[in-house]
Write a protein that holds these residues in place. Structure first.
Motif, short mmCIF file in Angstrom:
data_model
loop_
_atom_site.label_atom_id
_atom_site.label_comp_id
_atom_site.label_asym_id
_atom_site.label_seq_id
_atom_site.Cartn_x
_atom_site.Cartn_y
_atom_site.Cartn_z
N TRP A 36 0.86 -1.18 0.00
CA TRP A 36 0.00 0.00 0.00
C TRP A 36 0.89 1.23 0.00
CZ3 TRP A 36 -5.15 0.16 -0.64
CH2 TRP A 36 -5.90 -0.99 -0.36
N PHE A 37 0.54 2.19 -0.82
CA PHE A 37 1.21 3.48 -0.89
C PHE A 37 0.16 4.57 -0.78
CE2 PHE A 37 5.62 2.59 -2.30
CZ PHE A 37 5.50 1.22 -2.47
N ARG A 38 0.61 5.79 -0.53
CA ARG A 38 -0.32 6.92 -0.50
C ARG A 38 0.34 8.15 -1.07
NH1 ARG A 38 -0.64 7.76 6.10
NH2 ARG A 38 1.44 8.68 6.37
N GLN A 39 -0.50 9.04 -1.55
CA GLN A 39 0.00 10.28 -2.13
C GLN A 39 -0.92 11.43 -1.76
OE1 GLN A 39 0.67 10.11 -6.38
NE2 GLN A 39 2.09 11.83 -6.28
N ALA A 40 -0.37 12.38 -1.06
CA ALA A 40 -1.10 13.59 -0.69
C ALA A 40 -0.87 14.65 -1.76
CB ALA A 40 -0.64 14.10 0.67
N PRO A 41 -1.78 15.61 -1.89
CA PRO A 41 -1.61 16.67 -2.91
C PRO A 41 -0.27 17.38 -2.77
CG PRO A 41 -3.81 16.74 -1.98
CD PRO A 41 -3.04 15.76 -1.15
N GLY A 42 0.43 17.50 -3.88
CA GLY A 42 1.70 18.21 -3.89
C GLY A 42 2.87 17.43 -3.33
N LYS A 43 2.64 16.16 -2.98
CA LYS A 43 3.70 15.34 -2.42
C LYS A 43 3.94 14.10 -3.27
CE LYS A 43 3.15 16.75 2.40
NZ LYS A 43 3.02 16.27 3.81
N GLU A 44 5.09 13.48 -3.07
CA GLU A 44 5.40 12.27 -3.80
C GLU A 44 4.66 11.08 -3.18
OE1 GLU A 44 9.92 13.33 -5.38
OE2 GLU A 44 9.59 11.69 -3.96
N ARG A 45 4.48 10.06 -4.01
CA ARG A 45 3.88 8.83 -3.51
C ARG A 45 4.82 8.19 -2.49
NH1 ARG A 45 0.90 5.10 -7.85
NH2 ARG A 45 0.19 7.22 -8.29
N GLU A 46 4.25 7.78 -1.35
CA GLU A 46 5.09 7.23 -0.30
C GLU A 46 4.61 5.86 0.15
OE1 GLU A 46 5.08 9.70 3.19
OE2 GLU A 46 2.98 9.29 3.65
N PHE A 47 5.55 5.07 0.62
CA PHE A 47 5.28 3.72 1.09
C PHE A 47 4.49 3.77 2.39
CE2 PHE A 47 5.86 -0.60 2.17
CZ PHE A 47 6.26 -0.66 3.49
N VAL A 48 3.54 2.84 2.52
CA VAL A 48 2.75 2.71 3.75
C VAL A 48 2.99 1.34 4.39
CG1 VAL A 48 0.43 2.62 4.72
CG2 VAL A 48 0.97 4.29 2.92
N ALA A 49 2.77 0.27 3.63
CA ALA A 49 2.90 -1.08 4.18
C ALA A 49 3.11 -2.08 3.06
CB ALA A 49 1.67 -1.45 5.01
N ALA A 50 3.74 -3.20 3.39
CA ALA A 50 3.95 -4.26 2.40
C ALA A 50 3.80 -5.61 3.08
CB ALA A 50 5.34 -4.13 1.77
N ILE A 51 3.46 -6.61 2.26
CA ILE A 51 3.26 -7.97 2.78
C ILE A 51 3.75 -8.95 1.73
CG2 ILE A 51 0.89 -8.08 1.90
CD1 ILE A 51 0.17 -9.67 4.47
N ASN A 52 4.45 -10.00 2.16
CA ASN A 52 4.91 -10.98 1.19
C ASN A 52 3.80 -11.96 0.83
OD1 ASN A 52 4.89 -12.48 3.58
ND2 ASN A 52 6.70 -13.65 2.99
N TRP A 53 4.08 -12.89 -0.07
CA TRP A 53 3.03 -13.75 -0.61
C TRP A 53 2.39 -14.62 0.47
CZ3 TRP A 53 3.08 -19.07 -0.41
CH2 TRP A 53 4.29 -19.64 0.02
N ALA A 54 3.20 -15.01 1.48
CA ALA A 54 2.71 -15.94 2.51
C ALA A 54 2.20 -15.22 3.75
CB ALA A 54 3.84 -16.88 2.90
N SER A 55 2.20 -13.92 3.75
CA SER A 55 1.81 -13.11 4.91
C SER A 55 2.74 -13.30 6.10
CB SER A 55 0.37 -13.44 5.36
OG SER A 55 -0.55 -13.21 4.32
#
Length: 130
Positions: A36-55
């Motif tokens: 999951w990533f997020r992007q606020a107005p005027g800002k770059e897209r930033e990392f939020v969370a990641a999960i591998n295939w097996a959780s």
């Protein structure tokens, strides 16, 4: 072709919760890490969370650690992001993404990079009012 469709965004007061979902098409959902990533107005897209295939391995940005939880259901091709104790600074367009790189080593080294992911959804808006 892989398609990712996010849902669950909305307007919430500070301190509230939202649960985002990402529905994925394709039979290879369970083979690859997602994020999951997020992007606020005027800002770059930033990392939020990641999960591998097996959780079995998850990563979080420091700004959301302890408040957000990423999970996936490989049987249903669904990726989730449970967001608690939301803050106004969490306001952004939230994207789910999937990599096509299957290497666990690559995942552990690059999970936070936008360029690590090849497929992206259209985003769902999260707005947190103060």
């Amino acid at each position: 072709q892989v398609q990712l469709v996010e849902s669950g965004g909305g307007l919430v007061q500070a301190g509230g919760s939202l649960r985002l979902s990402c529905a994925a098409s394709g039979r290879t959902f369970s083979n690859y890490a997602m994020g999951w990533f997020r992007q606020a107005p005027g800002k770059e897209r930033e990392f939020v969370a990641a999960i591998n295939w097996a959780s079995s391995t998850t990563y979080y940005a420091d700004s959301v650690k302890g408040r957000f939880t990423i999970s996936r259901d490989n049987a249903k091709n669904i990726l989730n992001l449970q967001m608690n104790s939301l803050k106004p600074e969490d306001t952004a367009l939230y994207y789910c993404a999937r990599t096509t790189i299957g290497s666990p080593t690559s995942y552990s080294r690059n999970y936070y990079r936008v360029t690590f992911y090849d497929y992206w959804g259209q985003g769902t808006q999260v707005t947190v009012s103060s």
